[in-house]
Scaffold this motif. Structure first.
Motif: not given
Ligand SMILES: Nc1ncnc2c1ncn2[C@@H]1O[C@H](COP(=O)(O)OP(=O)(O)O)[C@@H](O)[C@H]1O
Ligand SMILES: [Mg+2]
Length: 499
Positions: A138-167
């Motif tokens: 969920d791109w809007r929900a940044q810096g809050v809870d990670p997104a939880f989802w299932q990659f394959k059955p019984s393969y739980p995944v947590a994902s977070v997004a973080m901006p990279i500040r380039l020069a």
């Protein structure tokens, strides 16, 4: 659970409590033992407690694991964003690959993707999982809870997004995904381990509490053994109090006192029937002997009439004996409170003396009634008691003497004293004259028609009213019988008719 066959006792009493009681009717019903019940209750409580404890610790562990993993994920994502921003060639794919490899070395559970910050287009993905994460996050929900989802059955995944500040101001984002199956596995192992341990513990508790309950209840055996051994003829057994828990010791003590009371009662009954048989034997023997003698040869009418007249006297005595016995037996059962009225001792004494004046006259005896008092009592019984005392006094008074009847208040009631002048009763026999069939001079009383029950009846009547009767021999050949009755109070004493 320990179920056992317990015979259900059904007392079958025929014709009163003293008859033989059929011990068991043989009906058997399956009942659960007390030990079994206690164990079951314990086990249910333990099961609930253990289940609650298990759930609470499971939830606490799951939460702690999540918190820990989330914190790690965020800090890793931050570190990665920082690393990418520092790269000399920050937008080259090779550089990212290189950066990811160094950053994630040893972290096989982490997967990285880099996206264009505006159109969310994948610029780089370290794995298929990292690529799929882009569609799940969920791109809007940044810096809050990670997104939880299932990659394959019984393969739980947590994902977070973080901006990279380039020069150079390019807008990039790093998406870091963590494979959470390890935590999942840990929790699953914890759960099965805990369930196994709890089941073992529960079984132990069940068996343990059943065993302890059985051990604690073992002394109850004594009660059933005692009950089995006790019968009308064998009332001498007592329960051993040693080693009994407090509750059972109290019960056993009460049980023992009950046995003592029953034993005493049985003894009284057996003495009574023994005495009765003994008392009946003499007049019956006399009647029998006299009748046989009369029949042994021819008799004139006058002779036969004489025998019959003698027999009538003996039969009168017998019938008096039986009615006295009946009175005592019924007295033990009757409720004295049923016929309670205000009893005036003075009036009653005058009535009884009037009634007995003929017998007194025969011996030249005069009555002197003094005083005045009364209580609430059963008038019929009190009259009977007074009659017995006064008739004794007439019988035992010196010829030509006077019998005094003194009435007065005494303590919290009233007392009547019957005093006569005559042969004193020896001190050791004074206590015994109230016993059934006790007579000082059996042969003399036989002639005067006494049954030896008169004073026993007075005693029973006094006790029925909560009072007492006593006798004493004073100086000057004075014999004094004192009947004391308390005032009746309380609910137990219902006054039916006031006079
Ligand atoms: N006033 C009395 N003076 C002397 N002896 C008495 C007197 N009253 C009772 N007794 C003695 O107490 C015994 C028991 O009395 P009681 O129970 O009335 O029986 P009974 O009169 O039938 O013999 C009598 O046999 C008698 O010896
Ligand atoms: Mg008498």
């Amino acid at each position: 659970m320990s179920w056992s066959d317990v015979p259900v006792r059904r007392a079958e009493v025929f014709g009163g409590p003293m008859q033989g009681i059929a011990p068991t009717s043989g009906v058997r019903v399956a009942r659960m033992s007390l030990a079994g019940r206690l164990a079951l209750v314990n086990a249910v409580i333990a099961l609930i407690t253990i289940a609650i404890a298990g759930c609470v610790s499971y939830l606490a562990l799951a939460r702690e694991l999540d918190r820990h993993a989330d914190a790690e994920l965020w800090s890793k994502a931050q570190a990665l964003a920082h690393t990418f921003a520092e790269l000399p060639d920050a937008t080259s794919r090779d550089a990212w690959q290189q950066g990811v490899r160094t950053a994630l070395y040893g972290h096989e559970d982490l997967h990285v993707a880099i996206v264009d910050g505006r159109n969310k287009e994948a610029l780089f993905a370290s794995s298929a999982l990292a690529e799929e994460a882009l569609t799940r996050i969920d791109w809007r929900a940044q810096g809050v809870d990670p997104a939880f989802w299932q990659f394959k059955p019984s393969y739980p995944v947590a994902s977070v997004a973080m901006p990279i500040r380039l020069a150079q101001g390019d807008n990039l984002k790093v998406v870091l995904s963590q494979d959470r199956s390890r935590e999942e596995l840990l929790l699953a192992r914890f759960t099965s381990g805990v369930i196994a341990a709890f089941l073992a513990l529960w079984a132990l508790l069940l068996v343990g509490s059943w065993w302890i309950a059985r051990l604690e209840l073992a002394p109850l055996e004594r009660f059933s053994q005692m009950a089995a051994r006790t019968g009308a003829g064998s009332l001498g057994h007592r329960l051993e109090l040693n080693g009994l828990p407090r509750e059972l010791a109290v019960l056993a003590d009460e049980f023992n006192s009950m046995l003592v009371r029953i034993e005493q009662g049985m003894e009284r009954i057996s003495n009574f029937s023994g005495d009765l048989a003994h008392e009946l034997r003499t007049p019956i023997g006399i009647l029998y002997g006299r009748t046989q003698v009369a029949l042994s040869r021819g008799r004139t009418e006058d002779e036969l009439r004489q025998v019959l007249e003698d027999n009538v006297l003996e039969l009168e005595r017998l019938s008096r004996l039986v009615s006295d016995m009946l009175f005592i037996a019924q007295e033990a059962e009757s409720n004295v409170a049923d016929l309670m009225t205000k009893v005036d001792f003075r009036k009653l004494a005058e009535m009884v003396t009037e009634f007995m004046s003929l017998a007194a006259e025969e011996r030249g005896i005069v009555f002197a009634v003094t005083g005045d008092a009364g209580v609430i009592a059963n008038e019929v019984l009190i009259q009977r008691a007074l009659t017995n005392l006064i008739s004794n006094a007439i019988k035992h008074a010196d010829t030509g003497s006077s019998v005094r009847i003194q009435i007065g208040r005494s303590g919290n009631g009233a007392a009547v004293e019957v005093i006569n002048q005559g042969e004193p009763i020896p001190a050791i026999q004074l206590k015994r004259i109230f016993e059934r069939f006790y007579r000082l001079d059996a042969s003399r009383t036989r002639q005067d028609g006494g049954t030896g029950l008169g004073l026993a009846i007075v005693d029973a009547i006094a006790k029925r009213h909560g009072g007492r009767v006593s006798a004493e021999c004073g100086p000057g050949r004075e014999t004094r019988f004192r009947l004391e009755l308390p005032d009746q109070k309380g609910d137990g004493w219902k006054v039916r008719a006031e006079r």
